[in-house]
Design a protein around this motif. Structure first.
Motif, mmCIF file in Angstrom:
data_model
loop_
_atom_site.group_PDB
_atom_site.id
_atom_site.type_symbol
_atom_site.label_atom_id
_atom_site.label_comp_id
_atom_site.label_asym_id
_atom_site.label_seq_id
_atom_site.Cartn_x
_atom_site.Cartn_y
_atom_site.Cartn_z
ATOM 1 N N LEU A 106 9.064 7.255 -11.976
ATOM 2 C CA LEU A 106 8.747 8.301 -12.951
ATOM 3 C C LEU A 106 9.789 9.419 -12.915
ATOM 4 N N ARG A 107 10.322 9.678 -11.740
ATOM 5 C CA ARG A 107 11.238 10.807 -11.569
ATOM 6 C C ARG A 107 12.692 10.427 -11.892
ATOM 7 N N TYR A 108 13.085 9.211 -11.523
ATOM 8 C CA TYR A 108 14.477 8.792 -11.689
ATOM 9 C C TYR A 108 14.545 7.540 -12.559
ATOM 10 N N LYS A 109 15.292 7.632 -13.650
ATOM 11 C CA LYS A 109 15.400 6.497 -14.574
ATOM 12 C C LYS A 109 16.061 5.305 -13.914
ATOM 13 N N TRP A 110 17.051 5.534 -13.044
ATOM 14 C CA TRP A 110 17.748 4.413 -12.427
ATOM 15 C C TRP A 110 16.834 3.650 -11.473
ATOM 16 N N ILE A 111 15.867 4.336 -10.886
ATOM 17 C CA ILE A 111 14.894 3.662 -10.036
ATOM 18 C C ILE A 111 14.012 2.746 -10.892
ATOM 19 N N GLU A 112 13.592 3.257 -12.037
ATOM 20 C CA GLU A 112 12.786 2.440 -12.957
ATOM 21 C C GLU A 112 13.558 1.192 -13.384
ATOM 22 N N LEU A 126 0.804 -1.223 0.000
ATOM 23 C CA LEU A 126 0.000 0.000 0.000
ATOM 24 C C LEU A 126 0.837 1.274 0.000
ATOM 25 N N ILE A 127 2.057 1.185 0.513
ATOM 26 C CA ILE A 127 2.923 2.371 0.567
ATOM 27 C C ILE A 127 4.073 2.264 -0.429
ATOM 28 N N GLY A 128 4.703 1.081 -0.477
ATOM 29 C CA GLY A 128 5.876 0.909 -1.337
ATOM 30 C C GLY A 128 5.561 1.015 -2.815
ATOM 31 N N VAL A 129 4.416 0.475 -3.238
ATOM 32 C CA VAL A 129 4.070 0.514 -4.665
ATOM 33 C C VAL A 129 3.869 1.943 -5.169
ATOM 34 N N PRO A 130 3.019 2.759 -4.528
ATOM 35 C CA PRO A 130 2.879 4.144 -5.035
ATOM 36 C C PRO A 130 4.159 4.955 -4.921
ATOM 37 N N VAL A 131 4.915 4.765 -3.826
ATOM 38 C CA VAL A 131 6.174 5.491 -3.681
ATOM 39 C C VAL A 131 7.164 5.061 -4.760
ATOM 40 N N GLY A 132 7.261 3.749 -4.982
ATOM 41 C CA GLY A 132 8.159 3.245 -6.019
ATOM 42 C C GLY A 132 7.767 3.732 -7.398
#
Length: 234
Positions: A25-31, A14-20
């Motif tokens: 969307l903001r950082y390509k390396w996170i994607e 519930l928290i990790g999915v929207p935050v992730g």
């Protein structure tokens, strides 16, 4: 303690999915990291089991959900976000045949001796279809394909190091890598090894020695299982 794992799972869901999703969307390396974890956790299963039946000898021992699902939901949100650009293919190649197979499997539950055991397998089949569908919608560009293949290469190397450790340090006769059984390792690594070989044969820009080495690592893992199923595939 058993209740704590459910708290952790649903908190991450519930928290990790929207935050992730917003970070991706903001950082390509996170994607890229999320997509790698989407691939990685298909072999290193970190999950929880609803209605667990560990004494059951089948291939599914409960309703399992875990980190691969968390990464999958983030990838799904990214695919939905970009659907106006790339469109949506509702029935990817091969999916109709799989859906027919799934429906036949569902209908066969009426003949099951224990209904819940069949429900374990049907749930797993539904998850497999969902993984495939989401991955197909997400992988749209050559950059996505390269990201996927890089993830495949890392996973092959990870499994190879696990097999080498089991075989030569732990003295295990039939290695199973990060899987619960050697046959599972064989079926999984054979697919990744085939992708590595395809990379060598079909991509002129590929680092051929590296990918052929990864293919060799996959073959070594298959042989190390000493599984009749594995040797037949090899």
């Amino acid at each position: 303690m058993s209740e704590l794992k459910y708290v952790i799972f649903f908190t991450v869901l519930l928290i990790g999915v929207p935050v992730g999703y917003f970070l991706a969307l903001r950082y390509k390396w996170i994607e890229n990291l999320v997509f790698f974890l989407f691939v990685f956790f298909t072999c290193e299963m970190v999950d929880i089991n609803f209605i667990s039946m560990e004494t059951y000898r089948g291939t599914s021992k409960g309703f399992e959900f875990g980190m691969v699902d968390i990464a999958m939901y983030i990838i799904l949100l990214l695919a939905v976000k970009r659907s106006p650009v790339y469109g949506v293919r509702w029935f990817p190649p091969g999916s109709i045949l799989y859906i027919i197979y799934l429906l036949i499997s569902v209908s066969s539950i009426v003949h099951a001796d224990v209904y819940i055991y069949s429900a374990f397998e049907i749930t797993k089949m539904l998850r497999m279809l969902l993984y495939f569908w989401i991955a197909f919608q997400y992988i749209q560009t050559s950059e996505h394909i390269e990201m996927f293949m890089s993830s495949v290469g890392i996973v092959i190397f990870y499994i190879f190091t696990s097999v080498v450790k089991q075989k030569y340090l732990l003295g295990m006769f039939q290695t199973m890598g990060p899987f619960p059984h050697q046959n599972s390792l064989t079926l999984y690594i054979s697919i990744l090894g085939s992708l590595a070989l395809a990379k060598v044969l079909n991509d002129r820009s590929a680092n051929a020695p590296l990918w052929f080495l990864l293919f060799g690592m996959s073959a070594f893992c298959v042989l190390s299982t000493l599984s009749r199923a594995g040797l037949a595939l090899f």
